[in-house]
Design a protein around this motif. Structure first.
Motif, PDB file in Angstrom:
ATOM      1  N   LYS A 131      34.837  47.977  34.582  1.00 34.83           N
ATOM      2  CA  LYS A 131      35.403  46.632  34.683  1.00 34.83           C
ATOM      3  C   LYS A 131      36.190  46.537  35.991  1.00 34.83           C
ATOM      4  CE  LYS A 131      35.803  46.312  29.662  1.00 34.83           C
ATOM      5  NZ  LYS A 131      36.748  46.240  28.511  1.00 34.83           N
ATOM      6  N   VAL A 132      35.680  45.729  36.897  1.00 34.30           N
ATOM      7  CA  VAL A 132      36.259  45.621  38.229  1.00 34.30           C
ATOM      8  C   VAL A 132      36.881  44.235  38.409  1.00 34.30           C
ATOM      9  CG1 VAL A 132      35.812  45.743  40.701  1.00 34.30           C
ATOM     10  CG2 VAL A 132      34.536  47.207  39.140  1.00 34.30           C
ATOM     11  N   VAL A 133      38.094  44.211  38.893  1.00 33.12           N
ATOM     12  CA  VAL A 133      38.767  42.963  39.279  1.00 33.12           C
ATOM     13  C   VAL A 133      38.969  42.994  40.786  1.00 33.12           C
ATOM     14  CG1 VAL A 133      40.905  41.635  39.145  1.00 33.12           C
ATOM     15  CG2 VAL A 133      39.903  42.591  37.064  1.00 33.12           C
ATOM     16  N   VAL A 134      38.530  41.945  41.451  1.00 31.95           N
ATOM     17  CA  VAL A 134      38.643  41.855  42.905  1.00 31.95           C
ATOM     18  C   VAL A 134      39.531  40.671  43.250  1.00 31.95           C
ATOM     19  CG1 VAL A 134      37.387  41.756  45.069  1.00 31.95           C
ATOM     20  CG2 VAL A 134      36.287  42.748  43.065  1.00 31.95           C
ATOM     21  N   ILE A 135      40.557  40.917  44.063  1.00 33.21           N
ATOM     22  CA  ILE A 135      41.519  39.887  44.440  1.00 33.21           C
ATOM     23  C   ILE A 135      41.446  39.685  45.944  1.00 33.21           C
ATOM     24  CG2 ILE A 135      43.960  39.222  44.431  1.00 33.21           C
ATOM     25  CD1 ILE A 135      44.354  41.121  42.066  1.00 33.21           C
ATOM     26  N   GLY A 136      41.179  38.473  46.350  1.00 32.40           N
ATOM     27  CA  GLY A 136      41.076  38.198  47.780  1.00 32.40           C
ATOM     28  C   GLY A 136      40.595  36.791  48.032  1.00 32.40           C
ATOM     29  N   GLY A 137      39.760  36.644  49.048  1.00 30.95           N
ATOM     30  CA  GLY A 137      39.246  35.325  49.367  1.00 30.95           C
ATOM     31  C   GLY A 137      38.389  35.363  50.610  1.00 30.95           C
ATOM     32  N   GLY A 138      37.743  34.237  50.887  1.00 28.27           N
ATOM     33  CA  GLY A 138      36.952  34.113  52.099  1.00 28.27           C
ATOM     34  C   GLY A 138      35.664  34.917  52.046  1.00 28.27           C
ATOM     35  N   HIS A 139      35.075  35.124  53.222  1.00 32.47           N
ATOM     36  CA  HIS A 139      33.790  35.819  53.315  1.00 32.47           C
ATOM     37  C   HIS A 139      33.916  37.305  52.991  1.00 32.47           C
ATOM     38  CE1 HIS A 139      31.682  32.354  54.893  1.00 32.47           C
ATOM     39  NE2 HIS A 139      32.669  32.141  55.731  1.00 32.47           N
ATOM     40  N   GLY A 140      35.095  37.888  53.215  1.00 32.60           N
ATOM     41  CA  GLY A 140      35.280  39.298  52.902  1.00 32.60           C
ATOM     42  C   GLY A 140      35.120  39.575  51.423  1.00 32.60           C
ATOM     43  N   LEU A 141      35.717  38.729  50.603  1.00 33.51           N
ATOM     44  CA  LEU A 141      35.606  38.893  49.157  1.00 33.51           C
ATOM     45  C   LEU A 141      34.167  38.684  48.700  1.00 33.51           C
ATOM     46  CD1 LEU A 141      36.824  39.263  46.364  1.00 33.51           C
ATOM     47  CD2 LEU A 141      37.392  36.831  46.358  1.00 33.51           C
ATOM     48  N   ALA A 142      33.508  37.658  49.236  1.00 35.59           N
ATOM     49  CA  ALA A 142      32.118  37.386  48.861  1.00 35.59           C
ATOM     50  C   ALA A 142      31.214  38.562  49.222  1.00 35.59           C
ATOM     51  CB  ALA A 142      31.634  36.113  49.540  1.00 35.59           C
ATOM     52  N   SER A 143      31.463  39.174  50.366  1.00 34.63           N
ATOM     53  CA  SER A 143      30.661  40.327  50.789  1.00 34.63           C
ATOM     54  C   SER A 143      30.850  41.500  49.839  1.00 34.63           C
ATOM     55  CB  SER A 143      31.055  40.734  52.215  1.00 34.63           C
ATOM     56  OG  SER A 143      30.342  41.872  52.630  1.00 34.63           O
ATOM     57  N   LEU A 144      32.078  41.757  49.427  1.00 35.58           N
ATOM     58  CA  LEU A 144      32.341  42.846  48.494  1.00 35.58           C
ATOM     59  C   LEU A 144      31.662  42.592  47.159  1.00 35.58           C
ATOM     60  CD1 LEU A 144      33.691  45.375  47.425  1.00 35.58           C
ATOM     61  CD2 LEU A 144      35.811  44.087  47.161  1.00 35.58           C
ATOM     62  N   LEU A 145      31.743  41.364  46.653  1.00 31.53           N
ATOM     63  CA  LEU A 145      31.125  41.030  45.375  1.00 31.53           C
ATOM     64  C   LEU A 145      29.617  41.203  45.429  1.00 31.53           C
ATOM     65  CD1 LEU A 145      33.151  37.804  44.480  1.00 31.53           C
ATOM     66  CD2 LEU A 145      33.429  40.086  43.499  1.00 31.53           C
ATOM     67  N   SER A 146      29.038  40.820  46.547  1.00 33.69           N
ATOM     68  CA  SER A 146      27.593  40.952  46.714  1.00 33.69           C
ATOM     69  C   SER A 146      27.154  42.406  46.602  1.00 33.69           C
ATOM     70  CB  SER A 146      27.170  40.390  48.075  1.00 33.69           C
ATOM     71  OG  SER A 146      25.787  40.509  48.274  1.00 33.69           O
ATOM     72  N   GLY A 147      27.982  43.328  47.078  1.00 36.10           N
ATOM     73  CA  GLY A 147      27.645  44.742  46.996  1.00 36.10           C
ATOM     74  C   GLY A 147      27.986  45.376  45.662  1.00 36.10           C
ATOM     75  N   ILE A 148      29.126  45.007  45.076  1.00 37.22           N
ATOM     76  CA  ILE A 148      29.598  45.675  43.864  1.00 37.22           C
ATOM     77  C   ILE A 148      28.758  45.304  42.650  1.00 37.22           C
ATOM     78  CG2 ILE A 148      31.267  44.044  42.859  1.00 37.22           C
ATOM     79  CD1 ILE A 148      32.073  47.667  43.731  1.00 37.22           C
ATOM     80  N   LYS A 149      28.074  44.150  42.678  1.00 41.47           N
ATOM     81  CA  LYS A 149      27.270  43.745  41.524  1.00 41.47           C
ATOM     82  C   LYS A 149      26.045  44.642  41.353  1.00 41.47           C
ATOM     83  CE  LYS A 149      24.335  40.234  43.735  1.00 41.47           C
ATOM     84  NZ  LYS A 149      24.040  38.786  43.834  1.00 41.47           N
ATOM     85  N   ALA A 150      25.731  45.473  42.341  1.00 44.43           N
ATOM     86  CA  ALA A 150      24.635  46.430  42.200  1.00 44.43           C
ATOM     87  C   ALA A 150      25.028  47.598  41.295  1.00 44.43           C
ATOM     88  CB  ALA A 150      24.215  46.958  43.571  1.00 44.43           C
ATOM     89  N   TYR A 151      26.332  47.747  40.969  1.00 43.21           N
ATOM     90  CA  TYR A 151      26.809  48.867  40.167  1.00 43.21           C
ATOM     91  C   TYR A 151      27.327  48.438  38.797  1.00 43.21           C
ATOM     92  CZ  TYR A 151      26.590  51.385  44.589  1.00 43.21           C
ATOM     93  OH  TYR A 151      26.155  51.952  45.756  1.00 43.21           O
ATOM     94  N   THR A 152      27.764  47.221  38.656  1.00 43.20           N
ATOM     95  CA  THR A 152      28.312  46.759  37.382  1.00 43.20           C
ATOM     96  C   THR A 152      28.207  45.243  37.289  1.00 43.20           C
ATOM     97  OG1 THR A 152      30.293  46.698  35.982  1.00 43.20           O
ATOM     98  CG2 THR A 152      30.641  46.668  38.357  1.00 43.20           C
ATOM     99  N   HIS A 153      28.097  44.766  36.070  1.00 43.21           N
ATOM    100  CA  HIS A 153      28.121  43.321  35.820  1.00 43.21           C
ATOM    101  C   HIS A 153      29.476  42.862  35.299  1.00 43.21           C
ATOM    102  CE1 HIS A 153      23.441  43.071  35.343  1.00 43.21           C
ATOM    103  NE2 HIS A 153      23.836  43.222  36.594  1.00 43.21           N
ATOM    104  N   ASN A 154      30.367  43.815  35.064  1.00 42.13           N
ATOM    105  CA  ASN A 154      31.698  43.481  34.535  1.00 42.13           C
ATOM    106  C   ASN A 154      32.667  43.245  35.696  1.00 42.13           C
ATOM    107  OD1 ASN A 154      30.860  43.886  31.791  1.00 42.13           O
ATOM    108  ND2 ASN A 154      30.940  46.082  32.182  1.00 42.13           N
ATOM    109  N   ILE A 155      32.461  42.123  36.369  1.00 40.85           N
ATOM    110  CA  ILE A 155      33.208  41.807  37.577  1.00 40.85           C
ATOM    111  C   ILE A 155      34.021  40.535  37.354  1.00 40.85           C
ATOM    112  CG2 ILE A 155      33.044  41.318  40.044  1.00 40.85           C
ATOM    113  CD1 ILE A 155      30.218  42.550  39.947  1.00 40.85           C
ATOM    114  N   THR A 156      35.261  40.566  37.782  1.00 42.54           N
ATOM    115  CA  THR A 156      36.090  39.367  37.794  1.00 42.54           C
ATOM    116  C   THR A 156      36.629  39.166  39.202  1.00 42.54           C
ATOM    117  OG1 THR A 156      36.771  39.647  35.481  1.00 42.54           O
ATOM    118  CG2 THR A 156      38.126  38.212  36.859  1.00 42.54           C
ATOM    119  N   ALA A 157      36.297  38.042  39.802  1.00 40.78           N
ATOM    120  CA  ALA A 157      36.809  37.696  41.124  1.00 40.78           C
ATOM    121  C   ALA A 157      37.972  36.728  40.956  1.00 40.78           C
ATOM    122  CB  ALA A 157      35.713  37.058  41.972  1.00 40.78           C
ATOM    123  N   ILE A 158      39.122  37.079  41.512  1.00 36.88           N
ATOM    124  CA  ILE A 158      40.314  36.226  41.437  1.00 36.88           C
ATOM    125  C   ILE A 158      40.568  35.661  42.829  1.00 36.88           C
ATOM    126  CG2 ILE A 158      42.784  36.158  40.941  1.00 36.88           C
ATOM    127  CD1 ILE A 158      42.340  38.469  39.003  1.00 36.88           C
TER     128      ILE A 158
END
Length: 445
Positions: A131-158
């Motif tokens: 279970k991953v929670v990512v806190i941030g914004g902008g293109h940097g956060l979107a880039s991280l989410l794009s990569g992390i979804k290859a390892y888990t579907h339990n993602i929360t972006a704040i």
């Protein structure tokens, strides 16, 4: 090719096909348990039918049916042989039936060169992922989410809701909705069909009265907010429409505005500036930022996601205008300190004009500590590849002796080859998962 070679080739193809189908029984597919349930159910159904037939067979006086039933029940064989015959035929029929049903259902979802069992196995693995929670914004956060979804579907972006510039700012002023820009980027990054939907959802109108400058995704979320009656429901519905992995949550539902104290370059005076978009354009050095109102409460599902997380990632993103507006929401940092999760700070690759000019990794962390307190991070992940042209006025965010003494740091190559001022989403996600598992051990099979 002679007959012997053809026969050998035929047997080889048959063996490969059987081997491929038996991969459904590999660990992690989640198939064997349902097959076992089906077999047990079929056995109970057969047992029930056998009881009825046996009762009829023992009580009937019909001279015509009695020998027929005796023949169909194979009474001329011993019972163990009959069990093996009937059981083997029944089990084979169950396997063939389930196999055929799976083929019929999954055929439309098979991709070229990728069998269905592999897709199911990977989906199940990600479904049980950390279970991953990512806190941030902008293109940097979107880039991280794009990569992390290859390892888990339990993602929360704040994401922050303090944006007041561009399309988001205009919709915020005209319609009174929370700014949808960062949320739109995250929804697109987490989408099941990122390649297509990122183009559609991120499409920005270049002309048209009332449309020029607006992105389709912003208008879509705003329209859903009007239809559903709430911004948070609009975000949730947008996620369902886009079939995203995980969820995207605002840090707060309060209508907050970012306020910054800026030391001007030309006069050395300290000026208080209101509005996120105006702070970075003030041509000065940002000293601190705060939220107005200062008591904006964290969105409860956001707090819940943090408390239940295995890993919390802060960054990447704009330090003053994306990361800090999230962390300063009342109750959010307290939830992070109370969570059992590992907390990693993901440092930006390059500085940002008007915001972090001349900053290194230590400067980024010290600014966060000045705003929300010390000892928030368990580990810092930063880039150590400084090759590439960043453009005028942009520098690498480097580690120094101070940061290496003060913080636990994991350094690796995180740079995007085409855009060196950005993270490579795959490199970053792989580094995060690897170092997390080194520290905790894998939390899923």
């Amino acid at each position: 090719m002679n007959g012997s070679e053809k026969k050998k080739s035929w047997w080889k193809r048959c063996w490969e096909k059987i081997n491929r189908e038996f991969r459904w029984f590999l660990p992690g597919v989640g198939y064997k348990r349902w097959l076992a349930l089906t077999v047990v159910g079929a056995m109970l159904l057969g047992l029930g039918m056998a009881v009825i037939i046996l009762q009829y067979y023992r009580t009937t006086t019909n001279e015509f049916l009695t020998p027929i039933l005796a023949f169909l029940s194979l009474r001329f064989f011993h019972r163990p042989i009959r069990f093996l015959l009937f059981g083997g035929i029944g089990f084979s029929m169950i396997l063939i039936g389930i196999w055929g049903a799976n083929r019929a259902i999954l055929k439309p979802f098979e991709r070229e060169g990728r069998p269905a069992w592999e897709a199911v196995q990977q989906y199940r693995r990600k479904e049980r992922g950390i279970k991953v929670v990512v806190i941030g914004g902008g293109h940097g956060l979107a880039s991280l989410l794009s990569g992390i979804k290859a390892y888990t579907h339990n993602i929360t972006a704040i994401v922050t809701v303090s944006d007041d510039g561009g399309s988001s700012g205009e919709l915020r002023r005209d319609l009174g909705v929370l700014p949808p820009g960062d949320i739109r980027n995250c929804l697109s990054a987490l989408s099941n069909d990122e390649a297509l939907l990122s183009q559609v959802f991120q499409y920005r109108f270049k002309s048209g009265v009332g449309l020029e400058g607006h992105s389709l995704g912003n208008l879509f979320i705003t329209a859903l907010a009007e239809i559903t009656g709430s911004f948070e429901e609009a975000v949730a519905e947008s996620g369902r429409v886009l079939a995203i992995y995980g969820q995207v949550l605002p840090s707060t539902l309060s209508n907050v505005q970012l306020v910054g104290d800026v030391r001007m370059h030309d006069s050395d005076a300290i000026v208080q500036i209101k509005g996120e978009s105006k702070i970075t354009k003030a041509h000065g050095r940002i000293l601190r930022v705060l939220l107005d109102p200062p008591n904006a409460q964290a969105y409860p599902p956001t707090v819940s996601a943090i408390l239940n997380a295995d890993l919390i990632l802060v960054g990447p993103g704009s330090l003053y205008t994306s990361i800090l507006p999230n962390l300063m929401v009342s109750g959010l940092v307290d939830a992070m300190r109370s969570s059992r999760a590992e907390v990693f700070f993901v440092s930006n690759v390059a500085t940002q004009r008007g915001e972090t000019d001349g900053f290194n990794v230590t400067d980024h962390i010290h600014v966060i500590e000045q705003h929300v307190g010390k000892n928030l991070f368990d580990l810092v992940i930063s880039n150590n590849n400084y090759k590439g042209d960043l453009g005028e006025g942009v520098d690498w965010v480097r580690n120094d002796a101070t940061s290496r003494r003060a913080f636990k740091i994991y350094e690796t190559d995180l740079v995007d080859g085409l855009y060196p001022w950005r993270h490579d989403s795959k490199k970053l996600a792989k580094a995060i998962i690897n170092v997390f598992e080194e520290r905790t051990g894998p939390l899923y099979n």
